[in-house]
Design a protein around this motif. Sequence first.
Motif, PDB file in Angstrom:
ATOM      1  N   ILE A  34      -0.586   3.882  -7.397  1.00 27.85           N
ATOM      2  CA  ILE A  34      -0.586   3.948  -8.813  1.00 27.85           C
ATOM      3  C   ILE A  34      -2.271   3.720  -9.262  1.00 27.85           C
ATOM      4  CG2 ILE A  34       0.096   2.773 -10.788  1.00 27.85           C
ATOM      5  CD1 ILE A  34       2.186   4.454  -9.552  1.00 27.85           C
ATOM      6  N   ILE A  35      -2.989   2.868  -8.646  1.00 27.85           N
ATOM      7  CA  ILE A  35      -4.282   2.714  -8.942  1.00 27.85           C
ATOM      8  C   ILE A  35      -4.860   4.226  -8.492  1.00 27.85           C
ATOM      9  CG2 ILE A  35      -6.385   1.565  -7.922  1.00 27.85           C
ATOM     10  CD1 ILE A  35      -4.980  -0.852  -7.581  1.00 27.85           C
ATOM     11  N   SER A  74      15.393   7.490  -4.671  1.00 28.72           N
ATOM     12  CA  SER A  74      14.802   6.158  -3.745  1.00 28.72           C
ATOM     13  C   SER A  74      13.192   5.922  -4.322  1.00 28.72           C
ATOM     14  CB  SER A  74      14.686   6.425  -2.503  1.00 28.72           C
ATOM     15  OG  SER A  74      14.208   5.633  -1.717  1.00 28.72           O
ATOM     16  N   ASP A  75      12.312   6.094  -3.689  1.00 21.32           N
ATOM     17  CA  ASP A  75      10.932   5.842  -4.012  1.00 21.32           C
ATOM     18  C   ASP A  75      10.237   6.977  -4.599  1.00 21.32           C
ATOM     19  OD1 ASP A  75      11.509   3.251  -3.061  1.00 21.32           O
ATOM     20  OD2 ASP A  75      10.409   3.419  -1.062  1.00 21.32           O
ATOM     21  N   ALA A  76      10.893   8.022  -4.443  1.00 20.18           N
ATOM     22  CA  ALA A  76      10.147   9.325  -4.866  1.00 20.18           C
ATOM     23  C   ALA A  76       9.572   9.422  -6.276  1.00 20.18           C
ATOM     24  CB  ALA A  76      11.217  10.700  -4.753  1.00 20.18           C
ATOM     25  N   GLY A  77      10.165   8.528  -7.090  1.00 20.73           N
ATOM     26  CA  GLY A  77       9.999   8.274  -8.620  1.00 20.73           C
ATOM     27  C   GLY A  77       8.466   7.711  -8.569  1.00 20.73           C
ATOM     28  N   TYR A  78       7.995   6.910  -7.646  1.00 20.77           N
ATOM     29  CA  TYR A  78       6.787   6.199  -7.814  1.00 20.77           C
ATOM     30  C   TYR A  78       5.593   7.630  -7.621  1.00 20.77           C
ATOM     31  CZ  TYR A  78       8.389   1.706  -6.975  1.00 20.77           C
ATOM     32  OH  TYR A  78       8.988   0.462  -7.282  1.00 20.77           O
ATOM     33  N   VAL A  79       5.803   8.548  -6.963  1.00 17.34           N
ATOM     34  CA  VAL A  79       4.764   9.494  -6.660  1.00 17.34           C
ATOM     35  C   VAL A  79       5.029  10.942  -7.698  1.00 17.34           C
ATOM     36  CG1 VAL A  79       4.020  11.211  -4.918  1.00 17.34           C
ATOM     37  CG2 VAL A  79       5.512   9.026  -4.289  1.00 17.34           C
ATOM     38  N   VAL A  80       6.182  10.795  -8.306  1.00 17.31           N
ATOM     39  CA  VAL A  80       6.366  11.880  -9.174  1.00 17.31           C
ATOM     40  C   VAL A  80       5.951  11.771 -10.717  1.00 17.31           C
ATOM     41  CG1 VAL A  80       8.079  13.568 -10.117  1.00 17.31           C
ATOM     42  CG2 VAL A  80       7.959  13.231  -7.849  1.00 17.31           C
ATOM     43  N   LEU A  81       6.615  10.526 -11.060  1.00 18.41           N
ATOM     44  CA  LEU A  81       6.557  10.445 -12.709  1.00 18.41           C
ATOM     45  C   LEU A  81       5.200   9.646 -13.277  1.00 18.41           C
ATOM     46  CD1 LEU A  81      10.421   9.352 -13.356  1.00 18.41           C
ATOM     47  CD2 LEU A  81       9.378  11.287 -14.068  1.00 18.41           C
ATOM     48  N   PRO A  82       4.812   8.706 -12.442  1.00 19.65           N
ATOM     49  CA  PRO A  82       3.333   8.227 -13.267  1.00 19.65           C
ATOM     50  C   PRO A  82       2.448   9.327 -13.512  1.00 19.65           C
ATOM     51  CG  PRO A  82       4.358   6.742 -11.380  1.00 19.65           C
ATOM     52  CD  PRO A  82       5.217   7.856 -11.466  1.00 19.65           C
ATOM     53  N   LEU A 109      10.362   8.959 -21.152  1.00 19.63           N
ATOM     54  CA  LEU A 109       9.539   8.658 -20.070  1.00 19.63           C
ATOM     55  C   LEU A 109      10.122   7.427 -19.172  1.00 19.63           C
ATOM     56  CD1 LEU A 109       7.433   9.830 -18.402  1.00 19.63           C
ATOM     57  CD2 LEU A 109       5.765   8.621 -19.779  1.00 19.63           C
ATOM     58  N   VAL A 110      10.184   6.195 -19.946  1.00 16.88           N
ATOM     59  CA  VAL A 110      10.833   4.997 -19.438  1.00 16.88           C
ATOM     60  C   VAL A 110      12.279   5.280 -18.783  1.00 16.88           C
ATOM     61  CG1 VAL A 110      11.272   2.830 -19.669  1.00 16.88           C
ATOM     62  CG2 VAL A 110       9.491   3.770 -21.017  1.00 16.88           C
ATOM     63  N   LEU A 117      -3.434   6.817 -19.539  1.00 21.58           N
ATOM     64  CA  LEU A 117      -2.980   5.483 -18.795  1.00 21.58           C
ATOM     65  C   LEU A 117      -1.628   4.788 -19.573  1.00 21.58           C
ATOM     66  CD1 LEU A 117      -6.370   3.794 -17.750  1.00 21.58           C
ATOM     67  CD2 LEU A 117      -4.716   5.234 -16.535  1.00 21.58           C
ATOM     68  N   ALA A 118      -1.328   5.079 -20.792  1.00 25.08           N
ATOM     69  CA  ALA A 118      -0.310   4.546 -21.471  1.00 25.08           C
ATOM     70  C   ALA A 118       0.988   5.285 -20.843  1.00 25.08           C
ATOM     71  CB  ALA A 118      -0.101   4.572 -22.868  1.00 25.08           C
ATOM     72  N   GLY A 119       0.844   6.478 -20.523  1.00 29.72           N
ATOM     73  CA  GLY A 119       2.026   7.373 -20.071  1.00 29.72           C
ATOM     74  C   GLY A 119       2.131   6.975 -18.844  1.00 29.72           C
ATOM     75  N   LEU A 120       1.194   6.824 -17.983  1.00 27.24           N
ATOM     76  CA  LEU A 120       1.291   6.325 -16.530  1.00 27.24           C
ATOM     77  C   LEU A 120       1.953   4.936 -16.364  1.00 27.24           C
ATOM     78  CD1 LEU A 120      -1.307   6.665 -13.572  1.00 27.24           C
ATOM     79  CD2 LEU A 120      -0.382   4.410 -14.228  1.00 27.24           C
ATOM     80  N   ALA A 121       1.721   4.141 -17.375  1.00 25.06           N
ATOM     81  CA  ALA A 121       2.121   2.708 -17.401  1.00 25.06           C
ATOM     82  C   ALA A 121       3.736   2.762 -17.632  1.00 25.06           C
ATOM     83  CB  ALA A 121       1.372   1.848 -18.381  1.00 25.06           C
ATOM     84  N   ALA A 122       4.037   3.447 -18.669  1.00 21.07           N
ATOM     85  CA  ALA A 122       5.344   3.722 -19.152  1.00 21.07           C
ATOM     86  C   ALA A 122       6.262   3.898 -17.979  1.00 21.07           C
ATOM     87  CB  ALA A 122       5.464   4.543 -20.367  1.00 21.07           C
ATOM     88  N   ALA A 123       6.004   5.125 -17.294  1.00 21.40           N
ATOM     89  CA  ALA A 123       6.422   5.699 -16.196  1.00 21.40           C
ATOM     90  C   ALA A 123       6.753   4.795 -15.263  1.00 21.40           C
ATOM     91  CB  ALA A 123       5.964   7.165 -15.819  1.00 21.40           C
ATOM     92  N   PHE A 124       5.763   4.244 -14.661  1.00 20.19           N
ATOM     93  CA  PHE A 124       5.567   3.249 -13.726  1.00 20.19           C
ATOM     94  C   PHE A 124       6.631   2.099 -13.876  1.00 20.19           C
ATOM     95  CE2 PHE A 124       2.680  -0.154 -11.360  1.00 20.19           C
ATOM     96  CZ  PHE A 124       3.610  -0.016 -10.324  1.00 20.19           C
ATOM     97  N   ALA A 125       6.464   1.489 -15.317  1.00 16.26           N
ATOM     98  CA  ALA A 125       7.318   0.379 -15.350  1.00 16.26           C
ATOM     99  C   ALA A 125       8.846   0.757 -15.416  1.00 16.26           C
ATOM    100  CB  ALA A 125       7.107  -0.016 -17.201  1.00 16.26           C
ATOM    101  N   GLY A 126       9.327   1.963 -15.967  1.00 12.01           N
ATOM    102  CA  GLY A 126      10.484   2.488 -15.735  1.00 12.01           C
ATOM    103  C   GLY A 126      11.011   2.653 -14.168  1.00 12.01           C
ATOM    104  N   VAL A 127       9.993   3.329 -13.538  1.00  4.44           N
ATOM    105  CA  VAL A 127      10.257   3.282 -12.159  1.00  4.44           C
ATOM    106  C   VAL A 127      10.324   2.235 -11.105  1.00  4.44           C
ATOM    107  CG1 VAL A 127       9.350   4.560  -9.822  1.00  4.44           C
ATOM    108  CG2 VAL A 127       9.326   5.726 -12.012  1.00  4.44           C
ATOM    109  N   SER A 128       9.584   1.227 -11.715  1.00  3.45           N
ATOM    110  CA  SER A 128       9.341  -0.065 -10.470  1.00  3.45           C
ATOM    111  C   SER A 128      10.105  -0.982 -11.371  1.00  3.45           C
ATOM    112  CB  SER A 128       8.205  -0.323 -10.283  1.00  3.45           C
ATOM    113  OG  SER A 128       7.992  -1.096  -9.231  1.00  3.45           O
TER     114      SER A 128
END
Length: 510
Positions: free
Chosen positions: A455-456, A141-149, A130-131, A164-175
Motif C-alpha cells: 500500500i505504501i 481472499s487477499d487479492a483485493g489488496y492488490v487490485v482495488l487501492p 468503492l468502500v 490518496l483519498a481513493g486509495l485510502a477508501a479502498a484500503f479501508a474497505g478491503v482490510s
Amino acid sequence: MSSSAQKPTMLQRALNWIERVGNKLPHPVTLFAILAALVLVLSAVFSAAGLQVESPGEEGETVQVTNLLSASGIEYIFTSMVDNFINFAPLGVVLATMIGIGIAERTGLISVLLRGFILSIPKALITFGLVFAGIMSSVASDAGYVVLPPLGAILFAALGRHPLAGLAAAFAGVSAGFSANLLLSGTDVLLGELTIQAASTIDPAYAEQMNLAMNYYFIFVSTFFLAVIGTLVSQFVVEPRLGEYKGDYRETLTSLTGTEKKGIFWSMGSALLTTILLALLIVPSNAPLRGEGGAVVQSPFMDSLVVVIIIAFFIPGLVYGIVTKNIRNDTDVANQLSDTMASMGMFILLAFTAGQFVAYFEETNLGTFMAVYGADFLQSINLTGIPLILVFVLIVGFINLFIGSASAKWAILAPVFVPIMMQLGYSPELTQMAYRVADSSTNIITPLMTYFAIIIAFAQQYDKNMRIGSLIAVMLPYSVAFLLFWSLLLVVWMLTGIPLGPNGPIEYNG
C-alpha cells in the motif's frame, strides 16, 4: 501531505502529530530490518530468562522462546533467508496478479472503464461504491489488496479528487472490512473450524451442531453498515485533511472515443466468454475445480483465485490493446509487462526485509507469548457482560498490531477464549464475531500487516514523501470509526438477542 486551508480541528491536529512522529521512523525497508534484528535480540534475552508458557489447546505442553542467536539459530538465519523472502505471503500474489492487472492498465482498459464508470453514475455514490467493493473483495481472499487501492486512486484522480483519498477508501474497505461480506468466504471456513474445535473441548455435543455460517447474518448487515461508515469518514475526515492534490499524476476525464468504445465492446465480450469458460470449471457438480463432495468454499477454485484474477484482467486487457492498436505484436505485450514489473522494485525490496521479520517473529514463538499473556490478563480482571466483550475486542485489536494473520492468531486465541466465554455464558459464535470485529478494524494501521508495504508502494506513486506515519495518519480515522461503531453494532445485536447466523445464538446455555 497537504492540508486544508481552514484552521485544523483537534482531530486533524492529532493526526498531523501522528504523521510527524510516524514519519520520523526509518524507511519501511530499514524499519523491517531493524525489527528483525530486535526480534533476534529479544529471542536471546527471553530464552536466557527461561521464559515459557503453556501451549494453547495442548494441555501439559509448554512453549519456549527460540533463541535465534544460538548456534542453531544462526544456522537458521543463514539457511532460511532466501526461503523467508520467497515465502513472504504477498510476494507471489502481488507479482503474479500484476501480470494481469499490468496489461489491462498499460493498454488503457482500466482507465477507460473508470472514465465510463464515472460518467455513468452519480458522483455522490462513488465513495460508497468503492468502500463497498473493497469489503466484498474478501471473497477473493487477499487479492483485493492488490487490485482495488490503485484502482481507487486512479478513480479519484479522474474525478479531480485526491488520489490518496481513493486509495485510502479502498484500503479501508478491503482490510478494515475484511470480516464483512454478503457471501461466505474462506475466512468463515478457516475461523469457523478453529472455533468449533475449541468449543468441543467444553461441550462436544454443542460443537457438533455448530456450522461455518455461524456469523452470516451479522456480517451481511455489517457490509452495508461499514460501507456507510467508511464513506462518511472519507468525505468528512480524510479528504478535508488531504486537501487539494498538488502532485504530478493526472487522470483526464474525457468522453470515450469511438475507438475506445469499440475496444470496450470487444474486451467485454472476451471477458464474458472467459467468465463462461471459467464457470464450466466450477459450476457443474463434477467440475475439476470443485472441492471434495462438490464443495465450493473449500475447493481448488478458492485456492486458485489469483490465477482466475490474472486471467480475468489479462484477456480483456490484451483484446482491448489489440483492438485499439496499443498492442501490435508479442513484443509490445512483453514490454508492457516489463514496465509493470519494473514499477514493483520497491515492493520487492520491502518484501525481502519484511519476510525476514515475519519469519523470525514466528520462529521465536514471541507471538504466542503475547497472545497467552493477553488471555491471562482478560481472565484476571473478572469482567462480565458487555464490558467483557468490549475489553476482549480491544485486546485482540492490540494483538493484531503485531500478528497479522487472522487464522494464525485465532488458532492461538480460540482454544483460550472460546472455553472462557462459554463458561461465562457466551456462545462460541459471539466470541468469534467479537474477534473478527477487532481483527479487521486494526489491520490498516499496523506496518506489520503483510500488505502494508505494498500500500505504501502504491501511495508513493502519487506522493513520493508518503511514509509509514503519513499512511497511518490517513488510515487511523477509518480504524477508530470501524472499531467503535462496529463494536456498538455488536453490542446492539447482543442486547436484542438476534442470532448472529443460522443457529448462531448470543448466549450459551450448555
